[in-house]
Design a protein around this motif. Structure first.
Motif, PDB file in Angstrom:
ATOM      1  N   VAL A  84       1.134   8.830  -6.397  1.00  0.00           N
ATOM      2  CA  VAL A  84       1.705  10.278  -6.385  1.00  0.00           C
ATOM      3  C   VAL A  84       2.539  10.799  -7.281  1.00  0.00           C
ATOM      4  O   VAL A  84       2.436  11.824  -7.988  1.00  0.00           O
ATOM      5  CB  VAL A  84       2.506  10.618  -4.696  1.00  0.00           C
ATOM      6  CG1 VAL A  84       3.219  11.836  -5.094  1.00  0.00           C
ATOM      7  CG2 VAL A  84       1.507  10.256  -3.642  1.00  0.00           C
ATOM      8  N   TYR A  85       3.597   9.816  -7.927  1.00  0.00           N
ATOM      9  CA  TYR A  85       4.419  10.348  -8.961  1.00  0.00           C
ATOM     10  C   TYR A  85       4.053   9.611 -10.197  1.00  0.00           C
ATOM     11  O   TYR A  85       4.799   9.772 -11.041  1.00  0.00           O
ATOM     12  CB  TYR A  85       5.733   9.702  -8.593  1.00  0.00           C
ATOM     13  CG  TYR A  85       6.437  10.349  -7.392  1.00  0.00           C
ATOM     14  CD1 TYR A  85       7.118  11.856  -7.687  1.00  0.00           C
ATOM     15  CD2 TYR A  85       6.280  10.131  -6.099  1.00  0.00           C
ATOM     16  CE1 TYR A  85       7.238  12.566  -6.533  1.00  0.00           C
ATOM     17  CE2 TYR A  85       6.887  10.763  -5.193  1.00  0.00           C
ATOM     18  CZ  TYR A  85       7.328  12.105  -5.278  1.00  0.00           C
ATOM     19  OH  TYR A  85       7.965  12.676  -4.239  1.00  0.00           O
ATOM     20  N   LEU A 141       0.946  -1.005   0.196  1.00  0.00           N
ATOM     21  CA  LEU A 141       0.189  -0.064   0.008  1.00  0.00           C
ATOM     22  C   LEU A 141       1.068   1.274  -0.051  1.00  0.00           C
ATOM     23  O   LEU A 141       0.548   2.330  -0.729  1.00  0.00           O
ATOM     24  CB  LEU A 141      -0.856  -0.182   1.315  1.00  0.00           C
ATOM     25  CG  LEU A 141      -2.322  -0.993   1.089  1.00  0.00           C
ATOM     26  CD1 LEU A 141      -2.897  -1.356   2.325  1.00  0.00           C
ATOM     27  CD2 LEU A 141      -3.107  -0.507  -0.105  1.00  0.00           C
ATOM     28  N   VAL A 142       1.979   1.332   0.759  1.00  0.00           N
ATOM     29  CA  VAL A 142       2.889   2.393   0.655  1.00  0.00           C
ATOM     30  C   VAL A 142       3.648   2.433  -0.722  1.00  0.00           C
ATOM     31  O   VAL A 142       3.604   3.673  -1.127  1.00  0.00           O
ATOM     32  CB  VAL A 142       4.044   2.178   1.886  1.00  0.00           C
ATOM     33  CG1 VAL A 142       5.231   3.278   1.538  1.00  0.00           C
ATOM     34  CG2 VAL A 142       3.346   2.106   3.086  1.00  0.00           C
ATOM     35  N   PHE A 143       4.059   1.496  -1.552  1.00  0.00           N
ATOM     36  CA  PHE A 143       4.421   1.561  -2.788  1.00  0.00           C
ATOM     37  C   PHE A 143       3.416   2.157  -3.637  1.00  0.00           C
ATOM     38  O   PHE A 143       3.621   2.780  -4.604  1.00  0.00           O
ATOM     39  CB  PHE A 143       4.974   0.175  -3.149  1.00  0.00           C
ATOM     40  CG  PHE A 143       6.341  -0.090  -2.567  1.00  0.00           C
ATOM     41  CD1 PHE A 143       7.383   0.389  -3.193  1.00  0.00           C
ATOM     42  CD2 PHE A 143       6.393  -0.894  -1.764  1.00  0.00           C
ATOM     43  CE1 PHE A 143       8.838   0.233  -2.606  1.00  0.00           C
ATOM     44  CE2 PHE A 143       7.733  -1.172  -1.108  1.00  0.00           C
ATOM     45  CZ  PHE A 143       8.926  -0.668  -1.589  1.00  0.00           C
ATOM     46  N   LEU A 144       2.164   1.675  -3.373  1.00  0.00           N
ATOM     47  CA  LEU A 144       1.088   2.187  -4.318  1.00  0.00           C
ATOM     48  C   LEU A 144       0.917   3.630  -4.028  1.00  0.00           C
ATOM     49  O   LEU A 144       0.583   4.266  -5.084  1.00  0.00           O
ATOM     50  CB  LEU A 144      -0.259   1.220  -4.133  1.00  0.00           C
ATOM     51  CG  LEU A 144      -1.476   1.551  -4.852  1.00  0.00           C
ATOM     52  CD1 LEU A 144      -1.193   1.649  -6.445  1.00  0.00           C
ATOM     53  CD2 LEU A 144      -2.639   0.813  -4.229  1.00  0.00           C
ATOM     54  N   TRP A 145       0.798   3.822  -2.877  1.00  0.00           N
ATOM     55  CA  TRP A 145       0.724   5.320  -2.672  1.00  0.00           C
ATOM     56  C   TRP A 145       1.952   6.306  -3.578  1.00  0.00           C
ATOM     57  O   TRP A 145       1.386   7.249  -4.191  1.00  0.00           O
ATOM     58  CB  TRP A 145       0.745   5.725  -1.264  1.00  0.00           C
ATOM     59  CG  TRP A 145       0.906   7.029  -0.653  1.00  0.00           C
ATOM     60  CD1 TRP A 145       0.289   8.034  -1.178  1.00  0.00           C
ATOM     61  CD2 TRP A 145       1.103   7.469   0.667  1.00  0.00           C
ATOM     62  NE1 TRP A 145       0.184   9.300  -0.580  1.00  0.00           N
ATOM     63  CE2 TRP A 145       0.691   8.791   0.730  1.00  0.00           C
ATOM     64  CE3 TRP A 145       1.754   6.750   1.682  1.00  0.00           C
ATOM     65  CZ2 TRP A 145       0.966   9.677   1.953  1.00  0.00           C
ATOM     66  CZ3 TRP A 145       1.933   7.782   3.046  1.00  0.00           C
ATOM     67  CH2 TRP A 145       1.733   8.953   2.851  1.00  0.00           C
ATOM     68  N   TYR A 146       3.070   5.724  -3.170  1.00  0.00           N
ATOM     69  CA  TYR A 146       4.236   6.502  -3.858  1.00  0.00           C
ATOM     70  C   TYR A 146       3.748   6.445  -5.250  1.00  0.00           C
ATOM     71  O   TYR A 146       4.003   7.580  -6.183  1.00  0.00           O
ATOM     72  CB  TYR A 146       5.439   5.667  -3.831  1.00  0.00           C
ATOM     73  CG  TYR A 146       6.628   6.245  -4.382  1.00  0.00           C
ATOM     74  CD1 TYR A 146       7.285   7.054  -3.944  1.00  0.00           C
ATOM     75  CD2 TYR A 146       6.971   5.490  -5.783  1.00  0.00           C
ATOM     76  CE1 TYR A 146       8.363   7.551  -4.699  1.00  0.00           C
ATOM     77  CE2 TYR A 146       7.862   5.999  -6.592  1.00  0.00           C
ATOM     78  CZ  TYR A 146       8.813   6.931  -5.763  1.00  0.00           C
ATOM     79  OH  TYR A 146       9.790   7.633  -6.675  1.00  0.00           O
ATOM     80  N   ALA A 147       3.249   5.028  -6.064  1.00  0.00           N
ATOM     81  CA  ALA A 147       3.366   5.115  -7.529  1.00  0.00           C
ATOM     82  C   ALA A 147       2.085   6.301  -7.781  1.00  0.00           C
ATOM     83  O   ALA A 147       2.368   6.874  -8.997  1.00  0.00           O
ATOM     84  CB  ALA A 147       2.946   3.876  -7.869  1.00  0.00           C
ATOM     85  N   ILE A 161       3.965   0.642 -11.979  1.00  0.00           N
ATOM     86  CA  ILE A 161       4.221   0.227 -10.453  1.00  0.00           C
ATOM     87  C   ILE A 161       2.793   0.275  -9.611  1.00  0.00           C
ATOM     88  O   ILE A 161       2.574  -0.466  -8.903  1.00  0.00           O
ATOM     89  CB  ILE A 161       5.035   1.239  -9.426  1.00  0.00           C
ATOM     90  CG1 ILE A 161       6.464   1.356 -10.146  1.00  0.00           C
ATOM     91  CG2 ILE A 161       5.032   1.061  -8.205  1.00  0.00           C
ATOM     92  CD1 ILE A 161       7.490   2.142  -9.560  1.00  0.00           C
ATOM     93  N   ILE A 162       1.810   1.381 -10.422  1.00  0.00           N
ATOM     94  CA  ILE A 162       0.320   1.201  -9.879  1.00  0.00           C
ATOM     95  C   ILE A 162      -0.120  -0.225 -10.238  1.00  0.00           C
ATOM     96  O   ILE A 162      -0.905  -1.118  -9.459  1.00  0.00           O
ATOM     97  CB  ILE A 162      -0.388   2.446 -10.641  1.00  0.00           C
ATOM     98  CG1 ILE A 162       0.106   3.624  -9.871  1.00  0.00           C
ATOM     99  CG2 ILE A 162      -1.836   2.178 -10.241  1.00  0.00           C
ATOM    100  CD1 ILE A 162      -0.354   4.989 -10.619  1.00  0.00           C
ATOM    101  N   VAL A 163       0.070  -0.681 -11.498  1.00  0.00           N
ATOM    102  CA  VAL A 163      -0.506  -2.049 -11.957  1.00  0.00           C
ATOM    103  C   VAL A 163       0.062  -3.197 -11.047  1.00  0.00           C
ATOM    104  O   VAL A 163      -0.876  -3.726 -10.577  1.00  0.00           O
ATOM    105  CB  VAL A 163      -0.359  -2.360 -13.323  1.00  0.00           C
ATOM    106  CG1 VAL A 163      -0.522  -3.485 -13.835  1.00  0.00           C
ATOM    107  CG2 VAL A 163      -1.012  -1.106 -14.224  1.00  0.00           C
TER     108      VAL A 163
END
Length: 92
Positions: A64-65, A56-62, A70-72
């Protein structure tokens, strides 16, 4: 000739989408095994739950940027992790 080079995407731009989709599929055999054997005794609920939290943290980052690959992959990983965690709850 310069404009053709600018418009052509590098191969990695295409490969990354395949990787984003196929990489989470690597955990599907684990999910299948849980539901097929109706057993999750050897799996750690804590570990699999943490995978979801950190993804979920990586998803949030993806988001935002605006990193679409990365979202997929994050969304697919979260789905796979949720399937495994559900199986752990059902068969532990």
């Amino acid at each position: 000739m310069t404009s053709k080079k600018k418009n052509k995407k590098p191969l990695i731009d295409y490969v990354i989408y395949w990787a984003a989709i196929l990489y989470p599929a690597t955990a599907l055999p684990q999910a299948y095994q849980i539901y097929d054997t109706k057993s999750a005794g050897d799996l750690s609920l804590f570990s699999w739950a943490l995978y979801i939290v950190f993804d979920l943290v990586f998803l949030w980052y993806a988001i935002v940027y605006k990193q679409k690959p990365i979202i997929v992959t994050c969304i697919l990983w979260i789905i796979v992790y949720t399937i495994v965690v559900t199986g752990i709850f059902m068969y532990k």
